[in-house]
Design an enzyme around this catalytic site. Sequence first.
Site, PDB file in Angstrom:
ATOM      1  N   HIS A  43      11.702  59.027  72.554  1.00  0.00           N
ATOM      2  CA  HIS A  43      11.271  60.017  73.550  1.00  0.00           C
ATOM      3  C   HIS A  43      12.237  61.205  73.639  1.00  0.00           C
ATOM      4  O   HIS A  43      11.946  62.180  74.328  1.00  0.00           O
ATOM      5  CB  HIS A  43      11.040  59.358  74.926  1.00  0.00           C
ATOM      6  CG  HIS A  43      12.272  59.094  75.720  1.00  0.00           C
ATOM      7  ND1 HIS A  43      12.882  57.861  75.760  1.00  0.00           N
ATOM      8  CD2 HIS A  43      13.014  59.895  76.530  1.00  0.00           C
ATOM      9  CE1 HIS A  43      13.936  57.932  76.559  1.00  0.00           C
ATOM     10  NE2 HIS A  43      14.039  59.147  77.036  1.00  0.00           N
ATOM     11  N   ASP A  88      10.520  52.703  71.484  1.00  0.00           N
ATOM     12  CA  ASP A  88      11.323  53.861  71.869  1.00  0.00           C
ATOM     13  C   ASP A  88      12.600  53.888  71.040  1.00  0.00           C
ATOM     14  O   ASP A  88      13.706  53.665  71.532  1.00  0.00           O
ATOM     15  CB  ASP A  88      11.623  53.834  73.368  1.00  0.00           C
ATOM     16  CG  ASP A  88      12.104  55.191  73.874  1.00  0.00           C
ATOM     17  OD1 ASP A  88      12.002  56.169  73.106  1.00  0.00           O
ATOM     18  OD2 ASP A  88      12.581  55.265  75.017  1.00  0.00           O
ATOM     19  N   SER A 182      19.489  58.912  78.009  1.00  0.00           N
ATOM     20  CA  SER A 182      18.560  58.348  77.033  1.00  0.00           C
ATOM     21  C   SER A 182      19.092  58.484  75.617  1.00  0.00           C
ATOM     22  O   SER A 182      19.716  59.487  75.272  1.00  0.00           O
ATOM     23  CB  SER A 182      17.216  59.088  77.100  1.00  0.00           C
ATOM     24  OG  SER A 182      16.565  58.818  78.305  1.00  0.00           O
TER      25      SER A 182
END
Length: 236
Positions: A43, A88, A182
């Site tokens: 992402h 992910d 992230s």
Amino acid sequence: VIGGDECNINEHRFLVALYHSRSRTFLCGGTLINQEWVLTAAHCDRFFMYIRLGMHNKNVNFDDEQRRSPKEKYFFRCSNNFTKWDKDIMLIRLDSPVNNSAHIAPLSLPSNPPSVGSVCRVMGWGQTTSPQEDLSDVPRCANINLFNFTVCRAAYPWLPATSRVLCAGDMEGGIDTCNRDSGGPLICNGQFQGIVSKGQNLCAQPRKPALYTKVFDHLDWIQSIIAGNKTVTCPP
């Protein structure tokens, strides 16, 4: 990272920063796994991006800082028994190899799966407060605990019953990864076990651990692509 401290300058030589190359904005973290490859979260992908290696303070350039662009990007396209939460993960091949230096060195892939109850280290330049978007100029580090996946299912009932993700955090709240952490690593007992993926919109809430892509369950895919097999068969 919320509830952490500034990382020791020598403890994150493998931590890289992904930037949007047009707006020059900081996007995500990532992990250098050898001289030519970075592992991060899917992402985090943007069409225009570059990677800073050997960075500590965003506003200060070390002599050995290096910048690279993605030469190739790989995403986990398997459909059998994999949900979107298991995917992910993104492998980035750098446009040229980097050399080890005072502030740059890769982190090896895990040799064993992580054990529930482990204390794990997280690090990143992401939000230090939530919901306010205060980003950090230096990477912040914190220790969190690895929980059984059922703990995250209780927190997020929409999760599938089994998943190739790890559940980690602080049950009392106050310590957590947050937005723009992230893609960075979850390091348990010295091994690179997870990739920061998803959490609650409000970070560091009690009984709301975050989700981390489980590196160990994607090893065959990672190693096959690095070895040059671009048509990787999916794991069972």
